[in-house]
Design a protein around this motif. Structure first.
Motif, PDB file in Angstrom:
ATOM      1  N   ALA A 157     -14.031  -1.321  -2.006  1.00  0.00           N
ATOM      2  CA  ALA A 157     -14.561  -2.393  -3.038  1.00  0.00           C
ATOM      3  C   ALA A 157     -15.799  -3.046  -2.326  1.00  0.00           C
ATOM      4  O   ALA A 157     -16.777  -3.320  -3.062  1.00  0.00           O
ATOM      5  CB  ALA A 157     -13.444  -3.032  -3.512  1.00  0.00           C
ATOM      6  N   ARG A 175      -9.699  -0.447  -2.505  1.00  0.00           N
ATOM      7  CA  ARG A 175      -8.903  -0.287  -3.811  1.00  0.00           C
ATOM      8  C   ARG A 175      -8.349   1.217  -3.897  1.00  0.00           C
ATOM      9  O   ARG A 175      -9.222   2.147  -3.467  1.00  0.00           O
ATOM     10  CB  ARG A 175      -9.782  -0.740  -5.041  1.00  0.00           C
ATOM     11  N   THR A 228      -4.898   3.915  -9.001  1.00  0.00           N
ATOM     12  CA  THR A 228      -4.165   3.086  -9.881  1.00  0.00           C
ATOM     13  C   THR A 228      -3.305   1.934  -9.275  1.00  0.00           C
ATOM     14  O   THR A 228      -3.207   2.080  -7.793  1.00  0.00           O
ATOM     15  CB  THR A 228      -3.050   4.120 -10.306  1.00  0.00           C
ATOM     16  N   TYR A 229      -2.571   1.111  -9.937  1.00  0.00           N
ATOM     17  CA  TYR A 229      -1.671   0.052  -9.476  1.00  0.00           C
ATOM     18  C   TYR A 229      -0.518   0.464  -8.743  1.00  0.00           C
ATOM     19  O   TYR A 229      -0.224  -0.019  -7.963  1.00  0.00           O
ATOM     20  CB  TYR A 229      -1.445  -0.819 -10.520  1.00  0.00           C
ATOM     21  N   ILE A 252      -6.501  -4.371  -2.506  1.00  0.00           N
ATOM     22  CA  ILE A 252      -6.501  -5.295  -3.630  1.00  0.00           C
ATOM     23  C   ILE A 252      -5.891  -4.473  -4.701  1.00  0.00           C
ATOM     24  O   ILE A 252      -5.962  -3.070  -4.745  1.00  0.00           O
ATOM     25  CB  ILE A 252      -7.917  -5.594  -4.045  1.00  0.00           C
ATOM     26  N   ASP A 253      -5.643  -4.957  -5.693  1.00  0.00           N
ATOM     27  CA  ASP A 253      -4.938  -4.556  -7.135  1.00  0.00           C
ATOM     28  C   ASP A 253      -4.107  -3.515  -7.029  1.00  0.00           C
ATOM     29  O   ASP A 253      -3.995  -2.382  -7.503  1.00  0.00           O
ATOM     30  CB  ASP A 253      -6.321  -4.008  -7.815  1.00  0.00           C
ATOM     31  N   HIS A 254      -2.889  -3.577  -6.136  1.00  0.00           N
ATOM     32  CA  HIS A 254      -2.023  -2.703  -5.930  1.00  0.00           C
ATOM     33  C   HIS A 254      -0.628  -3.622  -5.722  1.00  0.00           C
ATOM     34  O   HIS A 254      -0.513  -4.574  -5.254  1.00  0.00           O
ATOM     35  CB  HIS A 254      -2.205  -1.894  -4.545  1.00  0.00           C
ATOM     36  N   PHE A 255       0.434  -2.739  -6.182  1.00  0.00           N
ATOM     37  CA  PHE A 255       1.728  -3.573  -6.309  1.00  0.00           C
ATOM     38  C   PHE A 255       2.434  -3.817  -5.099  1.00  0.00           C
ATOM     39  O   PHE A 255       2.993  -4.677  -4.969  1.00  0.00           O
ATOM     40  CB  PHE A 255       2.780  -2.612  -7.287  1.00  0.00           C
ATOM     41  N   SER A 267       0.283  -4.641  -2.248  1.00  0.00           N
ATOM     42  CA  SER A 267      -0.777  -5.148  -1.358  1.00  0.00           C
ATOM     43  C   SER A 267      -0.190  -6.396  -0.663  1.00  0.00           C
ATOM     44  O   SER A 267      -0.712  -6.416   0.757  1.00  0.00           O
ATOM     45  CB  SER A 267      -1.770  -5.417  -2.292  1.00  0.00           C
ATOM     46  N   ASP A 268       0.630  -7.210  -0.988  1.00  0.00           N
ATOM     47  CA  ASP A 268       0.791  -8.272  -0.326  1.00  0.00           C
ATOM     48  C   ASP A 268       1.692  -7.916   1.076  1.00  0.00           C
ATOM     49  O   ASP A 268       1.451  -8.190   2.101  1.00  0.00           O
ATOM     50  CB  ASP A 268       1.655  -9.243  -1.196  1.00  0.00           C
ATOM     51  N   ARG A 307     -10.577   2.705 -14.285  1.00  0.00           N
ATOM     52  CA  ARG A 307     -10.066   1.424 -14.014  1.00  0.00           C
ATOM     53  C   ARG A 307     -11.170   0.264 -13.472  1.00  0.00           C
ATOM     54  O   ARG A 307     -11.098  -0.759 -13.822  1.00  0.00           O
ATOM     55  CB  ARG A 307      -9.219   1.666 -12.364  1.00  0.00           C
ATOM     56  N   TYR A 308     -12.197   1.010 -12.860  1.00  0.00           N
ATOM     57  CA  TYR A 308     -13.273   0.112 -12.359  1.00  0.00           C
ATOM     58  C   TYR A 308     -14.636   0.175 -12.811  1.00  0.00           C
ATOM     59  O   TYR A 308     -15.528  -0.501 -12.560  1.00  0.00           O
ATOM     60  CB  TYR A 308     -13.351   0.052 -10.602  1.00  0.00           C
TER      61      TYR A 308
END
Length: 250
Positions: free
Chosen positions: A50, A68, A71-72, A104-107, A109-110, A247-248
């Motif tokens: 990204a 990125r 999908t999420y 980023i933008d992933h369930f 990611s944290d 998505r983007y």
């Protein structure tokens, strides 16, 4: 590709700006060695990067990379491999003092970002998170998909030979050095080396994922399997590109 690349020079001067521009270019080049294990393609060509930026302050250069995915809910094990690999190669890039690589933008990611930053491994990174417990590290998963890449790569190299009239007997007797030079042949050699399979010009062209030579009797079935793997890669790549575009807007 709608990727961003910039350099922020703190306490700017012309020499530092030039150095940081070179560092940014080397970060991009390093990322080309990071593959989606399922698609056997690099994250740059897949448009999974990204943004890339480099902050320079004195002798320190911090490379920031954001990845990125289509999908999420892309598989967290594949995502972890890509983020961890990107962190490794960017950290090793010439001119980089520290790498900050995030998904980023992933369930997940944290958990992934924290685990990669801490060099914690997949099992520890997932432990106690809402993502779910991981039962094993990812070495076997990586090998499994490298073996599949080997099979798919065999299809890309051998199928053109047979279209041009090579017989099964001829193909079974070929060495790597007998195949025409190509990017696909180079990639096949690299996958063999990753699996510990000899890859000199004198080594057999067609081997199974354990490195055993495939004889003429077993060759037709082996090549059908190889073709099925490459068809799967092509299909999944097309789906991922479509999902990423939707998505983007890329």
């Amino acid at each position: 590709m709608t990727v961003l690349s910039d350099t922020r020079v703190l306490g700017s001067n012309a020499e530092a700006a030039a150095a940081s521009t070179g560092t940014t270019a080397r970060v991009w080049e390093a990322l080309r060695s990071v593959r989606d294990p399922e698609l056997d393609a690099d994250v740059v060509s897949l448009d999974f990067v990204a943004s890339v930026s480099v902050d320079v302050s004195g002798d320190s250069a911090v490379a920031h990379v954001a990845l990125r995915l289509p999908t999420y809910f892309c598989a967290p094990n594949f995502a972890f491999l890509m983020v961890a690999d990107a962190h490794d190669v960017v950290s090793a890039a010439e001119g980089v003092s520290r790498a900050d690589v995030v998904l980023i933008d992933h369930f997940a990611s944290d958990a992934i970002n924290a685990g990669v930053a801490a060099r914690a491994g997949f099992v520890t990174s997932m432990a106690g998170t809402e993502v779910g417990e991981a039962v094993a590290e990812l070495d076997e998963l990586r090998r499994t998909f490298t073996e599949r890449a080997l099979m798919a790569g065999t299809d890309l190299v051998v199928r053109p030979l047979m279209r041009e009239g090579a017989t099964p007997e001829q193909v079974a007797a070929m060495a790597l050095g007998d195949a025409p030079a190509s990017a696909d042949l180079d990639r096949l050699r690299r996958r063999r080396l990753e699996l510990g399979i000899p890859s000199s010009d004198a080594d057999p062209l067609v081997v199974d994922p354990s490195g055993r030579t495939v004889g003429v009797e077993a060759l037709p079935l082996h090549l059908r399997k190889a073709r099925s793997y490459q068809v799967g890669v092509d299909a999944n790549t097309s789906i991922c590109r479509g999902q990423l575009a939707a998505r983007y807007g890329v």
